[in-house]
Structures are given as structure tokens and as C-alpha cells.
Design a protein around this motif. Structure first.
Motif, PDB file in Angstrom:
ATOM      1  N   ALA A 254       0.745  -1.139  -0.084  1.00  0.00           N
ATOM      2  CA  ALA A 254      -0.057   0.063   0.118  1.00  0.00           C
ATOM      3  C   ALA A 254       0.953   1.270   0.002  1.00  0.00           C
ATOM      4  N   LEU A 255       1.878   1.026   0.852  1.00  0.00           N
ATOM      5  CA  LEU A 255       2.720   2.319   0.726  1.00  0.00           C
ATOM      6  C   LEU A 255       3.624   2.455  -0.305  1.00  0.00           C
ATOM      7  N   ALA A 256       4.021   1.387  -1.180  1.00  0.00           N
ATOM      8  CA  ALA A 256       4.555   1.372  -2.161  1.00  0.00           C
ATOM      9  C   ALA A 256       3.891   2.136  -3.475  1.00  0.00           C
ATOM     10  N   ALA A 257       2.585   1.989  -3.236  1.00  0.00           N
ATOM     11  CA  ALA A 257       1.643   2.621  -4.448  1.00  0.00           C
ATOM     12  C   ALA A 257       1.731   4.026  -4.270  1.00  0.00           C
ATOM     13  N   LEU A 258       2.231   4.976  -3.168  1.00  0.00           N
ATOM     14  CA  LEU A 258       2.191   6.263  -3.234  1.00  0.00           C
ATOM     15  C   LEU A 258       3.036   6.877  -3.997  1.00  0.00           C
ATOM     16  N   PRO A 259       2.927   8.118  -4.644  1.00  0.00           N
ATOM     17  CA  PRO A 259       3.768   8.745  -5.517  1.00  0.00           C
ATOM     18  C   PRO A 259       5.251   8.907  -4.849  1.00  0.00           C
ATOM     19  N   LYS A 260       6.185   8.798  -5.482  1.00  0.00           N
ATOM     20  CA  LYS A 260       7.590   8.585  -5.275  1.00  0.00           C
ATOM     21  C   LYS A 260       8.377   9.691  -6.015  1.00  0.00           C
ATOM     22  N   ASP A 261       7.785  10.866  -6.349  1.00  0.00           N
ATOM     23  CA  ASP A 261       8.446  11.577  -7.082  1.00  0.00           C
ATOM     24  C   ASP A 261       8.506  12.998  -6.224  1.00  0.00           C
ATOM     25  N   ARG A 262       8.456  13.067  -5.081  1.00  0.00           N
ATOM     26  CA  ARG A 262       8.186  14.714  -4.368  1.00  0.00           C
ATOM     27  C   ARG A 262       9.533  14.847  -3.623  1.00  0.00           C
ATOM     28  N   ARG A 263      10.137  15.845  -3.977  1.00  0.00           N
ATOM     29  CA  ARG A 263      11.452  16.121  -3.372  1.00  0.00           C
ATOM     30  C   ARG A 263      11.039  17.452  -2.580  1.00  0.00           C
ATOM     31  N   PHE A 264      11.416  17.576  -1.468  1.00  0.00           N
ATOM     32  CA  PHE A 264      10.989  18.750  -0.610  1.00  0.00           C
ATOM     33  C   PHE A 264      12.252  19.744  -0.395  1.00  0.00           C
ATOM     34  N   VAL A 265      13.582  18.970  -0.714  1.00  0.00           N
ATOM     35  CA  VAL A 265      14.969  19.983  -0.228  1.00  0.00           C
ATOM     36  C   VAL A 265      15.399  19.955  -1.560  1.00  0.00           C
ATOM     37  N   ASN A 266      15.402  20.990  -2.423  1.00  0.00           N
ATOM     38  CA  ASN A 266      16.016  21.203  -3.737  1.00  0.00           C
ATOM     39  C   ASN A 266      16.342  22.792  -3.752  1.00  0.00           C
ATOM     40  N   PRO A 267      17.409  23.212  -3.341  1.00  0.00           N
ATOM     41  CA  PRO A 267      17.954  24.612  -3.209  1.00  0.00           C
ATOM     42  C   PRO A 267      18.519  24.592  -4.674  1.00  0.00           C
ATOM     43  N   GLY A 268      18.573  26.084  -5.139  1.00  0.00           N
ATOM     44  CA  GLY A 268      19.211  26.226  -6.301  1.00  0.00           C
ATOM     45  C   GLY A 268      20.628  25.778  -6.347  1.00  0.00           C
ATOM     46  N   MET A 269      21.244  25.421  -5.716  1.00  0.00           N
ATOM     47  CA  MET A 269      22.810  24.899  -5.648  1.00  0.00           C
ATOM     48  C   MET A 269      22.963  23.510  -5.786  1.00  0.00           C
ATOM     49  N   ALA A 270      21.411  22.979  -5.637  1.00  0.00           N
ATOM     50  CA  ALA A 270      21.474  21.430  -5.754  1.00  0.00           C
ATOM     51  C   ALA A 270      21.967  20.827  -7.164  1.00  0.00           C
ATOM     52  N   PRO A 271      22.667  19.692  -7.129  1.00  0.00           N
ATOM     53  CA  PRO A 271      23.181  18.969  -8.244  1.00  0.00           C
ATOM     54  C   PRO A 271      21.948  18.529  -9.317  1.00  0.00           C
ATOM     55  N   ASP A 272      22.157  18.016 -10.375  1.00  0.00           N
ATOM     56  CA  ASP A 272      21.376  17.468 -11.232  1.00  0.00           C
ATOM     57  C   ASP A 272      20.981  16.316 -10.481  1.00  0.00           C
ATOM     58  N   TRP A 273      19.754  15.749 -10.080  1.00  0.00           N
ATOM     59  CA  TRP A 273      19.599  14.658  -9.523  1.00  0.00           C
ATOM     60  C   TRP A 273      19.434  13.341 -10.104  1.00  0.00           C
ATOM     61  N   VAL A 274      19.343  13.605 -11.524  1.00  0.00           N
ATOM     62  CA  VAL A 274      19.029  12.559 -12.402  1.00  0.00           C
ATOM     63  C   VAL A 274      20.352  12.376 -13.148  1.00  0.00           C
ATOM     64  N   ASN A 275      21.146  13.382 -13.869  1.00  0.00           N
ATOM     65  CA  ASN A 275      22.108  13.085 -14.557  1.00  0.00           C
ATOM     66  C   ASN A 275      23.623  13.484 -14.020  1.00  0.00           C
TER      67      ASN A 275
END
Length: 276
Positions: A254-275
């Protein structure tokens, strides 16, 4: 309360639930640290940037516990881009903490100017001197984490945002393959998303709170620790209660079915999280 489980990695034995201290400062931070230790916490997370290392050190001393019984993490900010700068900054960290060593020292965030290999050599030298028992990195995306590992310096930990609403399986796989622990910050997703009905149903089933379910979900993952911030003794006690919540296969599905694309800490100096 169930005994605190310990995660091991090279140079390190980390209690799975620690106290996050951002953004607490001064008297509030010292009181929170002292309270948490009185309740059974043995893992405290701080950082140069938090401006509270002095309060963390004071809270640990006020607890009366021997230094060796408390696992302390601190982190060096991303404006220190090479080994020499990291070493100088870490000298100041130890002075503020009033400690001879920390248990884990991390690079807090990568920056485009980071001289990765030289920075890692600086961390390794600090570890060799015994002033940090273990070393690692924080907020490194998968490709950069793999580059750090391939540099040949044994890292013990990656600290990263990790919670019910963010898929960090790629980072967990890399860490598991390289004998590293993942420490989850913002493990309660800033509290903003815990009203999902699936979480409420699982909590009611176990007689637990939604926060305890969120932390229990992390406890169900191999090699994952967490440092929820909690100022009050009541909230600190609640978070420890996650140790008594055992999720079954139905809960996890049930918990695995929740959305898994919400990032709450993403400041302007953050790296490219995917690449990155």
C-alpha cells in the motif's frame, strides 16, 4: 521500546534513528539534544552550516553520557572545495563541538567547483588521524556518488533526502553494493504529505501514528538510517516508537503505491539529481 538497531559499515556503527538538529539553534537545540539522549537516542546529526555545533556539544556534555556512547555526525559546507579547505573547516567544527573527534564527517553538498578526488583525500587524512572515525558524502546524485566511490577512498555513508514520497532506490543500490549506509534526512517528508489515506489506514491498523508508519517504512529498508528533527520530548518519543511498528507485506504494498517523485529539499545550488 525495542532496542535501537545498529547499522555497520567500514569504520562505523550507526544507530538507525538519530536526532536531526536543523534548524534548531542555541538553547532550543541544546535542550533537544539533552532530552533526546535522556530518552535513549544515541545518534545526533549536525553540520557546519546549521550554526548549532556548539549547542549540540553542550547538550551532549549536559546529558552526562560518555562521549563514546553518542554517535555524532557533522558536515562541511559546499564552499570548501578541496582537501585543505575541508581540513581547516573541520578544525573549527571540532572546536565548536568541543570534542576531539566525530563519528562521521560528510561533505554536505557537492558544488561545480568541488575538486572531488582532492576533497576525498582530505577526508581520508582526517580519518587516518582519528579525528573522524568514518567519512562520507551528502546530497550526491548517483553518477557523482559512483565517481566518489571509484576514487578509491572508503566511504561509509551517504546522507540524502529519503522518505515515503521519493524514490531513492538507485542510490540505495549503489550504497548496498559498496558497503555504505544511507542516512535519510527529512524522513517525514516535512510532514506535508503524511495525510495520504494509505498511511492513515496502516497507522490505524497498527495503533501507530502516521509519522511512525513513515519511519517504519524506512526501517523496512536494508541499510537505511534516519535523522528526523524533533524539538519536543513528546515528538522525540513518538519517533522512537517507530521501532515497535512492524509493517507486513500488505502494508508495504500500500505504501509502495504512493507517489515517489516528491522532493522537498531542492535548493538552487542542488546538483542534477538525474544526470549528476
Amino acid at each position: 521500546m525495542t532496542d535501537m538497531p545498529i547499522l555497520t559499515a567500514p569504520f562505523m556503527a550507526m544507530p538507525r534513528i538519530g536526532l536531526g538538529t536543523w534548524p534548531m539553534k542555541g538553547r532550543e537545540c541544546r535542550a533537544a539534544v539533552e532530552s533526546a539522549l535522556s530518552l535513549g537516542y544515541r545518534h545526533i546529526d549536525t553540520a557546519e552550516m546549521y550554526g548549532n555545533e556548539d549547542a549540540v556539544g553542550a547538550g551532549i556534555r549536559a546529558s552526562g553520557l560518555p562521549r563514546e556512547q553518542v554517535f555524532v555526525t557533522t558536515k562541511i559546507w559546499n564552499d570548501k572545495t578541496n582537501g585543505a579547505a575541508i581540513r581547516r573547516a573541520f578544525d573549527d567544527c571540532l572546536e565548536r563541538l568541543a570534542m576531539p573527534h566525530v563519528d562521521l564527517l560528510l561533505i554536505h553538498w557537492p558544488s561545480p567547483q568541488l575538486q572531488l578526488e582532492d576533497a576525498l583525500k582530505g577526508l581520508a587524512a582526517i580519518r587516518a588521524e582519528g579525528r573522524a572515525r568514518a567519512i562520507g558524502v551528502s546530497n550526491f546524485p548517483p553518477r557523482l556518488l559512483q565517481r566518489a566511490i571509484d576514487a578509491g577512498v572508503q566511504l561509509s555513508c551517504l546522507q540524502v533526502e529519503n522518505h515515503l514520497f521519493l524514490d531513492q532506490s538507485a542510490l540505495r543500490r549503489i550504497c548496498r553494493a559498496n558497503d555504505m549506509v544511507v542516512t535519510s534526512y527529512s524522513p517525514l517528508a516535512k510532514g506535508a504529505s503524511l495525510d495520504a489515506s494509505a498511511i492513515g489506514r496502516v497507522a490505524a491498523k497498527h495503533g501507530a501514528t502516521k509519522a511512525q508508519v513513515a519511519l517504519a517504512w524506512l526501517l523496512a529498508q536494508d541499510g537505511v538510517a534516519m535523522v528526523p528533527k524533533a524539538a519536543s520530548p513528546a515528538r522525540q518519543r513518538e519517533n522512537l516508537g517507530a521501532l515497535d511498528v512492524t509493517l507486513d507485506a500488505e502494508d508495504l504494498a500500500a505504501l509502495a503505491a504512493l507517489p515517489k517523485d516528491r522532493r522537498f529539499v531542492n535548493p538552487g545550488m542542488a546538483p542534477d539529481w538525474v544526470n549528476g
